[in-house]
Design an enzyme around this catalytic site. Structure first.
Site, short mmCIF file in Angstrom:
data_model
loop_
_atom_site.label_atom_id
_atom_site.label_comp_id
_atom_site.label_asym_id
_atom_site.label_seq_id
_atom_site.Cartn_x
_atom_site.Cartn_y
_atom_site.Cartn_z
N ASN A 9 -17.49 4.48 68.33
CA ASN A 9 -17.58 3.81 67.12
C ASN A 9 -18.37 4.88 65.91
O ASN A 9 -19.45 4.86 65.93
CB ASN A 9 -18.15 2.56 67.04
CG ASN A 9 -18.45 1.89 65.34
OD1 ASN A 9 -17.70 2.36 64.49
ND2 ASN A 9 -18.89 0.86 65.32
N LYS A 11 -18.53 4.53 62.80
CA LYS A 11 -19.26 3.89 61.85
C LYS A 11 -18.74 4.73 60.37
O LYS A 11 -17.93 5.35 60.32
CB LYS A 11 -20.53 3.59 61.85
CG LYS A 11 -20.90 2.87 63.45
CD LYS A 11 -22.21 2.50 63.34
CE LYS A 11 -22.42 1.77 64.72
NZ LYS A 11 -23.59 1.06 65.09
N HIS A 95 -17.81 -6.56 64.19
CA HIS A 95 -18.95 -5.84 64.58
C HIS A 95 -20.06 -6.54 63.81
O HIS A 95 -20.28 -6.90 62.75
CB HIS A 95 -18.67 -4.34 64.18
CG HIS A 95 -19.74 -3.37 64.66
ND1 HIS A 95 -21.10 -3.51 63.87
CD2 HIS A 95 -19.76 -2.66 65.48
CE1 HIS A 95 -21.82 -2.73 64.88
NE2 HIS A 95 -21.13 -1.89 65.68
N GLU A 97 -22.56 -5.24 62.41
CA GLU A 97 -22.99 -4.81 60.98
C GLU A 97 -22.14 -5.49 59.95
O GLU A 97 -22.62 -5.80 58.82
CB GLU A 97 -22.89 -3.38 61.12
CG GLU A 97 -24.08 -2.62 61.78
CD GLU A 97 -23.38 -1.40 62.25
OE1 GLU A 97 -22.46 -0.62 62.08
OE2 GLU A 97 -24.33 -0.61 63.16
N GLU A 167 -22.71 -6.33 72.11
CA GLU A 167 -23.57 -5.52 71.75
C GLU A 167 -24.87 -6.11 71.12
O GLU A 167 -24.54 -6.94 70.12
CB GLU A 167 -23.00 -4.73 70.39
CG GLU A 167 -21.89 -3.82 70.83
CD GLU A 167 -21.47 -2.77 69.78
OE1 GLU A 167 -21.44 -1.65 70.11
OE2 GLU A 167 -21.27 -3.04 68.59
N GLY A 173 -28.47 1.15 67.68
CA GLY A 173 -29.14 2.40 66.63
C GLY A 173 -30.69 2.25 66.74
O GLY A 173 -31.25 2.99 65.90
N SER A 212 -27.26 1.87 71.90
CA SER A 212 -27.98 2.99 72.29
C SER A 212 -27.43 3.47 73.54
O SER A 212 -28.09 3.90 74.33
CB SER A 212 -29.42 2.31 72.22
OG SER A 212 -29.95 2.33 70.91
P1 13P Z 1 -25.51 2.87 68.86
O1 13P Z 1 -24.62 3.34 70.12
O2 13P Z 1 -25.77 3.78 67.84
O3 13P Z 1 -26.68 1.99 69.15
O4 13P Z 1 -24.50 1.73 68.12
C1 13P Z 1 -23.91 0.95 68.82
C2 13P Z 1 -22.82 0.24 68.24
O5 13P Z 1 -22.96 -0.20 67.60
C3 13P Z 1 -21.29 0.65 68.50
O6 13P Z 1 -20.42 -0.31 67.79
#
Ligand code: 13P
Length: 251
Positions: A9, A11, A95, A97, A167, A173, A212
């Protein structure tokens, strides 16, 4: 046996130049024949990535879509039918976010999930708890409710053509990864909840872990019985690191 899937992803990252570099890096990776690989660029770069990765055995997906499947008057949105027309095969749905920072509700997630499937694409449904919810002992209830909203609205059979990603928000992150045992507990609960409706569907659906994931922790995570690959954020922006994670999912 479930075939592992490793999804990157990207982002809200990338310029035309950095995306071109990432495409070149991905094309150089030796990928295992027994692992599915997908990347989710920003909408702006989907066509560039589809063109650049042609023939590379990497699926391309979108990070979101409109609640209505068909194109129409909805400024700024992208319809699942347009993503299908462009050549996408998957769409991330729900997601964290989007749920937490943009206020996306379970009801909207359900509509997007249905829109994606109605266009013949595969939804990748993201679920996960915040740190506060985990510390309050609510992890399984929160994840269970996110999953239940889709099952109750659309039925269990929609999971024949879907992927689930667990997740934990606190691991995204942050450099904090759920331990393989912490992740496995939730993955097993997700599968058990699906199995209450249909054991066959539950056994076949792929449940990815995200938060992560790096080459250094991927083997351990992917070794757990109910973890069928990963949804990778930051580490997917580095082709060598992402390639190593993809290989870690292979046999
Ligand atoms: P990270 O791997 O940067 O922690 O992000 C995970 C994520 O949100 C994938 O959709």
């Amino acid at each position: 046996m479930r075939r592992p899937l490793v999804a990157g992803n990207w982002k809200m990252h990338g310029t035309r130049a950095s995306v071109a570099e990432l495409i070149n890096g991905l094309r150089e990776q030796v990928l295992s024949a027994d692992v599915d690989v997908a990347v989710f660029p920003s909408c702006l770069h989907i066509v560039q990535v589809l063109d650049g990765l042609r023939g590379a055995n990497v699926e391309v997906g979108a990070q979101d879509c409109a609640v209505d499947p068909m194109q129409g008057a909805l400024t700024g949105e992208v319809a699942a039918s347009q993503l299908q027309d462009a050549g996408c095969s998957l769409v991330l749905v729900g997601h964290s976010e989007r749920r937490l920072l943009l206020g996306e509700t379970d009801a909207e997630v359900v509509r997007k999930f249905a829109a994606v499937q109605s266009c013949g694409l595969i939804p990748l449904l993201c679920v996960g708890e915040t740190l506060e919810q985990r510390e309050a002992g609510k992890t399984l209830a929160v994840v269970g409710a996110q999953l239940a909203s889709v099952i109750e609205a659309l039925g269990i059979d929609v999971f024949v053509r879907a992927v689930v990603a667990y997740e934990p928000v606190w691991a995204i992150g942050s450099g904090l990864t759920a331990s393989p045992e912490q992740a496995q507990e939730v993955h097993a609960a997700i599968r058990a909840q699906l199995a209450e409706q249909n054991v066959e569907v539950a056994c076949a659906v792929r449940v990815l872990y995200g938060g992560s994931v790096k080459a250094a922790n991927a083997v351990e995570l992917f070794g757990m019985p109910d973890i069928d690959g990963g949804l990778v954020g930051g580490a997917s922006l580095n082709a060598d690191e992402f390639g190593a994670i993809c290989r870690a999912a292979g046999s």
